[in-house]
Design a protein around this motif. Structure first.
Motif, PDB file in Angstrom:
ATOM      1  N   MET A  92       0.856  -1.188   0.000  1.00 48.19           N
ATOM      2  CA  MET A  92       0.000   0.000   0.000  1.00 48.19           C
ATOM      3  C   MET A  92       0.896   1.243   0.000  1.00 48.19           C
ATOM      4  SD  MET A  92      -2.944   0.975   2.693  1.00 48.19           S
ATOM      5  CE  MET A  92      -4.131   2.125   2.119  1.00 48.19           C
ATOM      6  N   PRO A  93       0.555   2.262  -0.826  1.00 50.91           N
ATOM      7  CA  PRO A  93       1.356   3.492  -0.844  1.00 50.91           C
ATOM      8  C   PRO A  93       1.378   4.175   0.522  1.00 50.91           C
ATOM      9  CG  PRO A  93      -0.181   3.432  -2.683  1.00 50.91           C
ATOM     10  CD  PRO A  93      -0.533   2.298  -1.774  1.00 50.91           C
ATOM     11  N   ILE A  94       2.476   4.852   0.802  1.00 52.30           N
ATOM     12  CA  ILE A  94       2.651   5.543   2.072  1.00 52.30           C
ATOM     13  C   ILE A  94       2.631   7.047   1.804  1.00 52.30           C
ATOM     14  CG2 ILE A  94       4.248   5.956   3.990  1.00 52.30           C
ATOM     15  CD1 ILE A  94       5.385   3.146   3.438  1.00 52.30           C
ATOM     16  N   ILE A  95       1.831   7.765   2.572  1.00 52.09           N
ATOM     17  CA  ILE A  95       1.792   9.223   2.472  1.00 52.09           C
ATOM     18  C   ILE A  95       2.890   9.790   3.362  1.00 52.09           C
ATOM     19  CG2 ILE A  95       0.463  11.314   2.964  1.00 52.09           C
ATOM     20  CD1 ILE A  95      -2.055   9.698   2.285  1.00 52.09           C
ATOM     21  N   GLU A  96       3.739  10.616   2.761  1.00 52.90           N
ATOM     22  CA  GLU A  96       4.801  11.278   3.512  1.00 52.90           C
ATOM     23  C   GLU A  96       4.510  12.768   3.573  1.00 52.90           C
ATOM     24  OE1 GLU A  96       8.770  10.395   2.198  1.00 52.90           O
ATOM     25  OE2 GLU A  96       8.181   8.365   1.609  1.00 52.90           O
ATOM     26  N   PHE A  97       4.847  13.374   4.690  1.00 51.55           N
ATOM     27  CA  PHE A  97       4.677  14.815   4.872  1.00 51.55           C
ATOM     28  C   PHE A  97       6.042  15.482   4.894  1.00 51.55           C
ATOM     29  CE2 PHE A  97       4.829  18.463   7.752  1.00 51.55           C
ATOM     30  CZ  PHE A  97       3.910  19.292   7.148  1.00 51.55           C
ATOM     31  N   SER A  98       6.116  16.676   4.277  1.00 52.74           N
ATOM     32  CA  SER A  98       7.328  17.481   4.370  1.00 52.74           C
ATOM     33  C   SER A  98       6.927  18.941   4.314  1.00 52.74           C
ATOM     34  CB  SER A  98       8.300  17.153   3.231  1.00 52.74           C
ATOM     35  OG  SER A  98       7.774  17.582   1.992  1.00 52.74           O
TER      36      SER A  98
END
Length: 144
Positions: free
Chosen positions: A1-7
């Motif tokens: 499953m794709p992972i949401i990353e925050f920056s």
């Protein structure tokens, strides 16, 4: 499953290139007009070369977006902002653009732009709280 990353901050150049390529592909698929933004600037300097007024803008499709209009405090009220706006409008007319548009804040200069023939097309209340952001445009009625 794709992972949401925050920056926060700017994307690194590789991610930005991937994002831009994705937008370009989608626009081509939708047969959208090509996206070619051009920066245009008008500067006013005093006799010593000090910047005393400036107008920055972006030409995109058939509209000139006025990004920044600034006049040094010591020079305000002398018509410099109006002259810069007139130069931008003359350019837009010469290039047969559809018009000019901009955003301003309630504490900035909405009445100044309206005195130049701009009309409100959008208002964003409480941006920031207690104030509002105003979208103004001036359509140029050009006859071919």
């Amino acid at each position: 499953m794709p992972i949401i990353e925050f920056s926060s901050g700017e994307l690194d150049s590789q991610l930005q290139q991937q994002l831009s390529a994705g937008f370009d592909h989608h626009s081509q698929f939708q047969q959208a007009p090509s996206y070619e933004k051009q920066q245009l600037n008008w500067m006013l300097q005093d006799s010593q070369g000090k910047l005393i007024a400036a107008l920055t803008s972006h030409l995109l499709w058939d509209w000139l977006y006025i990004d920044e209009l600034w006049v040094d405090d010591a020079c305000r009220g002398k018509g410099m902002g109006k002259k810069l706006m007139q130069h931008a409008e003359q350019y837009a007319r010469k290039e047969k653009l559809a018009g000019l548009w901009l955003w301003t804040q309630s504490w900035q200069a909405p009445t100044f732009y309206q005195s130049l023939g701009f009309v409100e097309f959008s208002r964003f209340d409480n941006f920031p709280k207690g104030h509002y952001r105003i979208g103004l445009r001036k359509t140029l009625n050009l006859i071919d």
